[in-house]
Design a protein around this motif. Structure first.
Motif, PDB file in Angstrom:
ATOM      1  N   ARG A  40       0.832  -1.213   0.000  1.00 56.63           N
ATOM      2  CA  ARG A  40       0.000   0.000   0.000  1.00 56.63           C
ATOM      3  C   ARG A  40       0.862   1.257   0.000  1.00 56.63           C
ATOM      4  NH1 ARG A  40      -4.559  -1.865   4.336  1.00 56.63           N
ATOM      5  NH2 ARG A  40      -5.759  -3.164   2.915  1.00 56.63           N
ATOM      6  N   LEU A  41       1.929   1.242   0.784  1.00 62.48           N
ATOM      7  CA  LEU A  41       2.820   2.403   0.815  1.00 62.48           C
ATOM      8  C   LEU A  41       3.545   2.583  -0.517  1.00 62.48           C
ATOM      9  CD1 LEU A  41       4.210   2.144   4.423  1.00 62.48           C
ATOM     10  CD2 LEU A  41       3.027   4.117   3.462  1.00 62.48           C
ATOM     11  N   ASP A  42       3.905   1.481  -1.168  1.00 57.20           N
ATOM     12  CA  ASP A  42       4.521   1.570  -2.496  1.00 57.20           C
ATOM     13  C   ASP A  42       3.556   2.226  -3.482  1.00 57.20           C
ATOM     14  OD1 ASP A  42       7.066   0.530  -2.032  1.00 57.20           O
ATOM     15  OD2 ASP A  42       6.414  -1.539  -2.328  1.00 57.20           O
ATOM     16  N   ILE A  43       2.277   1.820  -3.404  1.00 54.73           N
ATOM     17  CA  ILE A  43       1.261   2.407  -4.282  1.00 54.73           C
ATOM     18  C   ILE A  43       1.106   3.894  -3.977  1.00 54.73           C
ATOM     19  CG2 ILE A  43      -1.223   2.438  -4.772  1.00 54.73           C
ATOM     20  CD1 ILE A  43      -1.133  -0.657  -4.388  1.00 54.73           C
ATOM     21  N   ALA A  44       1.072   4.242  -2.683  1.00 48.24           N
ATOM     22  CA  ALA A  44       0.938   5.652  -2.296  1.00 48.24           C
ATOM     23  C   ALA A  44       2.134   6.465  -2.785  1.00 48.24           C
ATOM     24  CB  ALA A  44       0.802   5.765  -0.777  1.00 48.24           C
ATOM     25  N   SER A  45       3.320   5.906  -2.654  1.00 50.14           N
ATOM     26  CA  SER A  45       4.526   6.604  -3.110  1.00 50.14           C
ATOM     27  C   SER A  45       4.486   6.824  -4.626  1.00 50.14           C
ATOM     28  CB  SER A  45       5.756   5.782  -2.712  1.00 50.14           C
ATOM     29  OG  SER A  45       6.931   6.466  -3.019  1.00 50.14           O
ATOM     30  N   SER A  46       4.037   5.809  -5.358  1.00 47.89           N
ATOM     31  CA  SER A  46       3.907   5.946  -6.817  1.00 47.89           C
ATOM     32  C   SER A  46       2.865   7.001  -7.170  1.00 47.89           C
ATOM     33  CB  SER A  46       3.515   4.610  -7.449  1.00 47.89           C
ATOM     34  OG  SER A  46       4.533   3.674  -7.274  1.00 47.89           O
ATOM     35  N   ALA A  47       1.764   7.006  -6.409  1.00 47.53           N
ATOM     36  CA  ALA A  47       0.705   7.993  -6.665  1.00 47.53           C
ATOM     37  C   ALA A  47       1.225   9.405  -6.422  1.00 47.53           C
ATOM     38  CB  ALA A  47      -0.505   7.703  -5.782  1.00 47.53           C
ATOM     39  N   LEU A  48       2.023   9.578  -5.372  1.00 47.87           N
ATOM     40  CA  LEU A  48       2.601  10.899  -5.104  1.00 47.87           C
ATOM     41  C   LEU A  48       3.521  11.328  -6.244  1.00 47.87           C
ATOM     42  CD1 LEU A  48       3.473  10.744  -1.303  1.00 47.87           C
ATOM     43  CD2 LEU A  48       1.715  12.135  -2.403  1.00 47.87           C
ATOM     44  N   GLN A  49       4.311  10.387  -6.741  1.00 50.32           N
ATOM     45  CA  GLN A  49       5.211  10.693  -7.855  1.00 50.32           C
ATOM     46  C   GLN A  49       4.399  11.121  -9.074  1.00 50.32           C
ATOM     47  OE1 GLN A  49       8.431  11.081  -7.958  1.00 50.32           O
ATOM     48  NE2 GLN A  49       8.423  11.503 -10.140  1.00 50.32           N
ATOM     49  N   ASP A  50       3.330  10.369  -9.363  1.00 46.42           N
ATOM     50  CA  ASP A  50       2.475  10.686 -10.510  1.00 46.42           C
ATOM     51  C   ASP A  50       1.806  12.045 -10.316  1.00 46.42           C
ATOM     52  OD1 ASP A  50       1.054  10.012 -12.967  1.00 46.42           O
ATOM     53  OD2 ASP A  50      -0.708   9.835 -11.677  1.00 46.42           O
ATOM     54  N   LEU A  51       1.340  12.294  -9.095  1.00 42.85           N
ATOM     55  CA  LEU A  51       0.664  13.558  -8.797  1.00 42.85           C
ATOM     56  C   LEU A  51       1.612  14.743  -8.955  1.00 42.85           C
ATOM     57  CD1 LEU A  51      -2.092  14.599  -7.814  1.00 42.85           C
ATOM     58  CD2 LEU A  51      -1.208  14.460  -5.483  1.00 42.85           C
ATOM     59  N   TYR A 100       7.956  10.546   4.006  1.00 41.97           N
ATOM     60  CA  TYR A 100       7.182   9.790   4.990  1.00 41.97           C
ATOM     61  C   TYR A 100       6.956   8.351   4.491  1.00 41.97           C
ATOM     62  CZ  TYR A 100       3.267   8.270   7.884  1.00 41.97           C
ATOM     63  OH  TYR A 100       2.452   7.546   8.721  1.00 41.97           O
ATOM     64  N   CYS A 101       6.549   8.215   3.238  1.00 42.67           N
ATOM     65  CA  CYS A 101       6.317   6.884   2.663  1.00 42.67           C
ATOM     66  C   CYS A 101       7.597   6.054   2.680  1.00 42.67           C
ATOM     67  CB  CYS A 101       5.782   6.984   1.236  1.00 42.67           C
ATOM     68  SG  CYS A 101       4.072   7.522   1.125  1.00 42.67           S
ATOM     69  N   GLU A 102       8.694   6.652   2.285  1.00 37.22           N
ATOM     70  CA  GLU A 102       9.967   5.923   2.248  1.00 37.22           C
ATOM     71  C   GLU A 102      10.408   5.476   3.641  1.00 37.22           C
ATOM     72  OE1 GLU A 102      11.640   4.721  -0.405  1.00 37.22           O
ATOM     73  OE2 GLU A 102       9.869   5.464  -1.439  1.00 37.22           O
ATOM     74  N   ARG A 103      10.262   6.362   4.629  1.00 30.13           N
ATOM     75  CA  ARG A 103      10.649   5.994   6.001  1.00 30.13           C
ATOM     76  C   ARG A 103       9.798   4.844   6.524  1.00 30.13           C
ATOM     77  NH1 ARG A 103       9.513   9.896   9.448  1.00 30.13           N
ATOM     78  NH2 ARG A 103       8.676  11.370   7.953  1.00 30.13           N
ATOM     79  N   ILE A 105       8.211   2.581   4.694  1.00 32.59           N
ATOM     80  CA  ILE A 105       8.565   1.371   3.952  1.00 32.59           C
ATOM     81  C   ILE A 105       9.841   0.758   4.520  1.00 32.59           C
ATOM     82  CG2 ILE A 105       9.453   0.552   1.723  1.00 32.59           C
ATOM     83  CD1 ILE A 105       7.397   2.487   0.400  1.00 32.59           C
ATOM     84  N   ASN A 106      10.844   1.580   4.808  1.00 33.71           N
ATOM     85  CA  ASN A 106      12.103   1.072   5.373  1.00 33.71           C
ATOM     86  C   ASN A 106      11.882   0.451   6.746  1.00 33.71           C
ATOM     87  OD1 ASN A 106      13.608   1.805   3.137  1.00 33.71           O
ATOM     88  ND2 ASN A 106      14.120   3.811   3.953  1.00 33.71           N
ATOM     89  N   LEU A 107      11.037   1.071   7.570  1.00 35.27           N
ATOM     90  CA  LEU A 107      10.731   0.522   8.890  1.00 35.27           C
ATOM     91  C   LEU A 107      10.030  -0.830   8.757  1.00 35.27           C
ATOM     92  CD1 LEU A 107      10.557   0.804  11.992  1.00 35.27           C
ATOM     93  CD2 LEU A 107       8.383   1.998  11.637  1.00 35.27           C
ATOM     94  N   LEU A 108       9.061  -0.903   7.853  1.00 32.93           N
ATOM     95  CA  LEU A 108       8.341  -2.165   7.647  1.00 32.93           C
ATOM     96  C   LEU A 108       9.268  -3.259   7.130  1.00 32.93           C
ATOM     97  CD1 LEU A 108       4.979  -0.885   6.148  1.00 32.93           C
ATOM     98  CD2 LEU A 108       5.309  -1.963   8.368  1.00 32.93           C
ATOM     99  N   LYS A 109      10.178  -2.901   6.228  1.00 33.02           N
ATOM    100  CA  LYS A 109      11.114  -3.899   5.700  1.00 33.02           C
ATOM    101  C   LYS A 109      12.035  -4.414   6.803  1.00 33.02           C
ATOM    102  CE  LYS A 109      11.020  -2.579   0.866  1.00 33.02           C
ATOM    103  NZ  LYS A 109      11.685  -1.943  -0.258  1.00 33.02           N
ATOM    104  N   SER A 110      12.462  -3.516   7.698  1.00 37.38           N
ATOM    105  CA  SER A 110      13.296  -3.923   8.821  1.00 37.38           C
ATOM    106  C   SER A 110      12.526  -4.868   9.744  1.00 37.38           C
ATOM    107  CB  SER A 110      13.757  -2.686   9.593  1.00 37.38           C
ATOM    108  OG  SER A 110      14.360  -3.058  10.799  1.00 37.38           O
ATOM    109  N   ASN A 111      11.277  -4.516  10.057  1.00 29.97           N
ATOM    110  CA  ASN A 111      10.433  -5.374  10.894  1.00 29.97           C
ATOM    111  C   ASN A 111      10.181  -6.718  10.215  1.00 29.97           C
ATOM    112  OD1 ASN A 111      10.277  -3.366  12.795  1.00 29.97           O
ATOM    113  ND2 ASN A 111       8.238  -2.711  12.225  1.00 29.97           N
TER     114      ASN A 111
END
Length: 144
Positions: A40-51, A100-103, A105-111
């Motif tokens: 979901r965060l990846d999708i949100a990050s992509s949407a922000l880039q597109d926006l 915010y999205c990147e941070r 995502i990194n936290l979730l990947k670490s967990n």
């Protein structure tokens, strides 16, 4: 650790295996939830880039729900609302939103990595307890 497991009674081994299996299942559920949140965060990050690439005044469809969209016009692409959980939204700049999205995502990947390690160890405990339990049951069945 192997010698400790081998000294356990059949009842203790059954309890250990059941507990370890339960913990593995819970950890796997958590791992699945982390994968979903990361997607979901990846999708949100992509949407922000597109926006960020769309010009002000651009006509677009705005999602109200997963299946309901309404026509709208882009007012200001530099300010976004970020869902920070439990119904709270914070206005951020586009750059802050992406950060915010990147941070997150990194936290979730670490967990995720930590949970996979713990789940692997718990699975090996369950497997070892199961193997010792089977050996003891075979030995019990073979003895007169």
């Amino acid at each position: 650790m192997a010698s400790g497991i081998e000294k356990m009674s059949i009842e203790q081994l059954k309890a250990l295996k059941e507990q370890a299996d339960l913990e593995v299942n819970l950890l796997q559920d958590s791992i699945t939830n982390i994968r979903t949140a990361t997607a979901r965060l990846d999708i949100a990050s992509s949407a922000l880039q597109d926006l960020s690439l769309r010009p002000q005044g651009k006509k677009m469809l705005v999602p109200l729900t997963a299946s309901l969209y309404v026509p709208g016009t882009l007012d200001d692409a530099d300010k976004v609302l970020v869902d920070v959980g439990t119904g709270y939204f914070i206005e951020k700049t586009m750059t802050e939103g992406k950060d915010y999205c990147e941070r997150k995502i990194n936290l979730l990947k670490s967990n995720y990595d930590q949970l996979v390690d713990v789940a692997t160890k718990k699975k090996s405990v369950a497997d070892e307890a199961g193997a010792v339990l089977q050996a003891k049951l075979k030995q019990l069945a073979a003895s007169p």
